[in-house]
Design an enzyme around this catalytic site. Structure first.
Site, PDB file in Angstrom:
ATOM      1  N   GLU A  49      -2.893 -28.656 -27.349  1.00  0.00           N
ATOM      2  CA  GLU A  49      -2.619 -30.013 -27.827  1.00  0.00           C
ATOM      3  C   GLU A  49      -3.616 -30.470 -28.893  1.00  0.00           C
ATOM      4  OE1 GLU A  49      -2.306 -32.588 -24.433  1.00  0.00           O
ATOM      5  OE2 GLU A  49      -0.508 -31.605 -23.680  1.00  0.00           O
TER       6      GLU A  49
ATOM      7  N   GLU B 255       2.915 -25.968 -20.620  1.00  0.00           N
ATOM      8  CA  GLU B 255       2.365 -26.965 -19.697  1.00  0.00           C
ATOM      9  C   GLU B 255       3.521 -27.843 -19.273  1.00  0.00           C
ATOM     10  OE1 GLU B 255      -1.521 -28.394 -20.815  1.00  0.00           O
ATOM     11  OE2 GLU B 255      -1.059 -30.392 -20.010  1.00  0.00           O
TER      12      GLU B 255
END
Length: 824
Positions: free
Chosen positions: A438, A514
């Site tokens: 991220e 994720e």
């Protein structure tokens, strides 16, 4: 035969492991020592602490691995951060009290010890290897700095030969410093991983000096290629490397001798054939050992062991992932590195327990979020059968936190990647590397350029494995092009975008890198039972009906649907396997709240209800039948109290006090939950018992489960994960203490304070109850039960004998248990 990653084929198949950390018998050239005992520690700046004559008698004596911050106390002002968390879709900055766990890890700490190097003489080399040090490590020998390494999660080594005295004791000192606002979770503090001293001849195989691949595998034979570096101290006779490969039983199955006499730093290339190879997989984690002996003339100079496995894998467009020719999907979890009540201090028994619980759930893969793991974890994944995504960074150039890795990225990212790959590239468990999670760089034109540079570095050091990253900025990932760069495009929390992404991606597959981030507190149930995002309650808990998620995340079932229905989705890594210290979403702004609620298991390693939802889907060979909630609800008589059943049976019938509530069957519908769980939403509570009977596809009853209304707390029952421990001073047993009524039913709301006493050949180490709001200290032998349970950790002494454990509480019959310590 070579591993295939879709768009590009990277030569070779990975199968591996690194030299083991054992003390080689006296008389051999290589000696390796774990520096665990006799360390002196002090927190705070200590002028002149690197000097050999510094007086440290008043410092604390500790054993390494050591996490100085886990001893607390908890305080919401520890690392108080005012920040806007973009990953959580926040629109403004707010104060976050427990973002990093509320523990006092910020500041400087010093470690010192005498460094004896037995029999060290001219013609030898000495190396210090640190498995990890949190953080900004500066290492001194005899008052002189030998090197530094800023990234607290990485392994690194320094040659200290020239710093050692010819005779007498040497002094080793390590200075560490943690900055504020440097992390998004609890990082730990100190020498939290092992420290090794390695003594070799001048002519030797250096740290991580072998690279082993298996480029061709058939049922008849596997080709093993071994590349071995040699370091030397100058002029030397001709070198010879003899390598034997042994199977799991210690039988020699292949042997090779290579000769190389070139000056400089030579490198041996050996090719061996292993007949009728047994392949490594999560279901059969078979390991081999390559033992290499380095000779100069007739003199043995070094012995180096590389443990590895033989297996092949492919990532194919339109098809997905296969291991040893068999298609499969990753049933994985993400985990942070802390071990709950132990903090960040690594312990093999604690890691083994975590993996055993995940294995029972059907999990077969681990993502090391968001950093390099302890080597013990990688070794255990080899042994116990887990595939791994080993991850490097949570930040690149663009910061997420004020003092994060971005400050080191330009200078250190390549060195950090090289160390990561060199350390772990021989492990069969490692299937892919991840270069980031991220990262905000997704949202600018430099992001894809950085991703390619990092990926190229990894390919250079290990061309046998693909490179992934976890991406969360879906639009920008295609706008700027990062999604197209990666070998494996990983998407975080984007199940509803999978079809669109696959229509755009040249790779022909994608990974749920994720997923879910469902939030729940073990044993906590909230009414009414509804699906909710970012729901908060006055007690800072979340409901264990498993219908609550964050504004950016989903329930497990929403991901399951896409994983099951789209073949070229490679699998998922759930956030998270275990609760961890820090990130107490959705209570980042409320104190007390010091740990996450994302885990499938709580901070003490006790399964939440969600454990059985995943087990029912991931472990089809083991019957799963689990009812929730508990059935002790004084004051709810006659009120709607939904009952859920998690099972791998296709249907089940619920009874309340013997009265059928009807049979439910799993089926596809507009609500994903009806496909994976059975729900009776209109049940009215009445004290007594609920029972579920599960049926197979032919309508035959195949199991039943009953939950009864509990009476008054009566006694404490102790259940140990194991009763025999190694007498090594490190091994651990995890003992669950249950507050039960006279009939043996768990008292689900019991909050009694329990006292732990350990005697004999062991000691009390720590305890936890899984309550994310508890401020009780883990290292104190007393704690309140949370919804009737807690876990006590007993650590073995370094001598054989019996260990007695007693857990008591006011007005309760005490629980007692005997453990034994002895030889491994």
């Amino acid at each position: 035969m070579s591993a295939s990653f879709g768009r590009r084929a990277l030569a070779g198949l990975a199968t591996f492991a690194l030299s083991s950390t054992v003390l080689v018998a006296s008389g051999q050239a290589r000696q390796e020592y774990l520096l665990t005992t006799d360390w002196k520690f002090a927190k705070g700046e200590q002028p002149d602490a690197a000097k050999p004559d510094f007086k440290d008698a008043g410092w604390q004596t500790v054993r390494v691995p050591h996490d100085w911050a886990i001893y607390g106390p908890f305080d919401g002002n520890n690392d108080l951060q005012t920040v806007k968390i973009e990953q959580n879709q926040e629109q403004k900055a707010t104060q976050k009290a427990g973002r990093t766990g509320g523990l006092p890890f910020i500041g400087t700490g010093w470690y010192r010890r005498k460094l004896a190097v037995p029999g060290f003489k001219a013609g030898q080399r000495a190396v210090l290897l640190f498995d990890g040090a949190m953080s900004d490590a500066h290492v001194f020998v005899n008052g002189k700095e030998v090197g530094s390494w800023p990234y607290g999660y990485n392994s690194f080594s320094f040659d200290i030969t020239s710093y050692l005295k010819a005779s007498g004791d040497n002094t080793l000192a390590v200075r560490l410093k943690n900055q504020s606002e440097a992390s998004r979770w609890y990082p730990g503090a100190g020498l939290y991983r092992n420290v090794h001293l390695i003594v070799t001849d001048d002519v030797h195989i250096p740290v991580w000096g072998t690279y082993l691949t298996t480029p061709a595998i058939t049922a008849q034979a596997a080709t093993v290629k071994l590349r071995t570096q040699v370091a030397s101290g100058g002029a030397r006779p001709a070198l010879r490397l003899v390598t034997e490969i042994k199977d799991a039983n210690g039988k020699v199955v292949a042997i090779s001798t290579g000769n190389l006499a070139a000056a400089g730093t030579p490198e041996f290339d050996q090719t061996l054939q292993v007949p009728q190879p047994k392949l490594w997989s999560p279901e059969a984690p078979v390991l081999y050992t390559a033992s290499s002996k380095l000779y100069a003339g007739q003199a043995l100079k070094d012995t180096y062991t590389t443990r590895f496995g033989i297996r092949s894998f492919k990532f194919e467009p339109g098809k997905g992932f296969s291991l040893n020719g068999q298609p499969r999907k990753f049933k994985g979890v993400c985990n942070h590195h802390d071990l709950g009540p132990l903090g960040a201090a690594v312990n093999t028994a604690a890691l083994r327990r975590q993996l055993a619980l995940l294995k029972d759930m059907g999990c077969d893969a681990i993502r090391t979020s968001h950093n390099m793991p302890a080597p013990e974890l990688v070794q255990l994944c080899d042994e116990m059968g887990f595939m791994m995504m080993v991850e490097a960074f949570d930040e690149w150039k663009a910061p997420k936190v004020k003092n994060g890795y971005s400050q080191y990225f330009d200078e250190w990212s390549e060195r950090d990647l090289v160390n990561m790959v060199h350390r772990d590239r021989n492990h069969p468990s490692v299937i892919m590397w991840s270069i980031g999670n991220e990262v905000p760089d997704q949202s600018n034109a430099n992001g894809p350029l950085i991703a390619k540079r990092l990926q190229d570095i990894v390919h250079r050091e290990d061309p046998t494995r693909p490179v992934a990253a976890g991406m969360d900025r879906y639009g920008d990932d295609f706008k700027y092009g990062m999604a197209n760069v990666l070998d494996i495009p990983g998407f975080n929390y984007k199940p509803y975008q999978y079809p669109d992404a696959l229509s755009k991606l040249p790779q022909g597959f994608l990974l749920g890198s994720e997923t879910a981030s469902t939030i729940s507190s073990r044993g906590v149930y909230k009414f009414p039972v509804v699906r909710a995002k970012q729901k908060q309650y006055d007690d800072n808990q979340c409901s264990s009906y498993d219908l609550e998620a964050c504004v950016w995340s989903q329930t497990p079932d929403e991901e399951f649907v896409k994983q099951d229905d789209i073949p070229n989705v490679l699998g998922e890594f759930v956030w998270t396997g275990f609760d961890y210290l820090g990130e107490p979403t959705p209570y980042d702004e409320k104190w007390p709240s010091h740990s996450s609620m994302f885990g499938i298991l709580d901070l003490a390693g006790m399964p939440k209800d969600r454990f059985y939802l995943y087990r029912a889907r991931w472990n089809p060979t083991a019957p799963t039948l689990h009812l929730l909630p508990h059935w002790t609800w004084p004051g709810r008589e006659g009120q709607t109290t939904p009952v859920f059943c998690y099972t791998n049976a296709p249907s089940a019938e619920l009874f309340v006090n013997g009265v059928s509530q009807g049979r439910q069957t799993k089926a596809k519908s507009d609500q994903p939950q009806t496909r994976y769980r059975l729900m009776w939403n209109d049940v009215k509570y009445a004290p007594g018992a609920i029972k579920v009977v599960a049926y197979d596809a032919q309508g035959k009853a195949v199991g039943e489960e009953t939950v009864r209304t509990a009476g008054k707390p009566h006694h404490i029952k102790l259940v140990a994960d194991r009763t025999k421990l190694a007498a090594d001073g490190l091994d651990q047993a995890y003992v669950t203490a249950r507050v039960e009524d006279a009939d043996g039913n768990l008292c689900p709301d019991a909050a009694d304070q329990l006292q732990v006493a350990v005697s004999g050949a062991g000691r009390f180490r720590a305890m936890g109850n899984g309550d994310p709001t508890s401020l009780e200290l883990f290292h104190e032998p007393r704690m309140h039960a949370f919804h009737g349970q807690l876990v006590a950790i007993v650590q073995a002494a370094d001598k054989a004998g019996d260990v007695q454990l007693k857990v008591s509480g006011a007005g309760l019959q005490a629980g007692t248990l005997q453990l034994k310590t002895g030889a491994k």
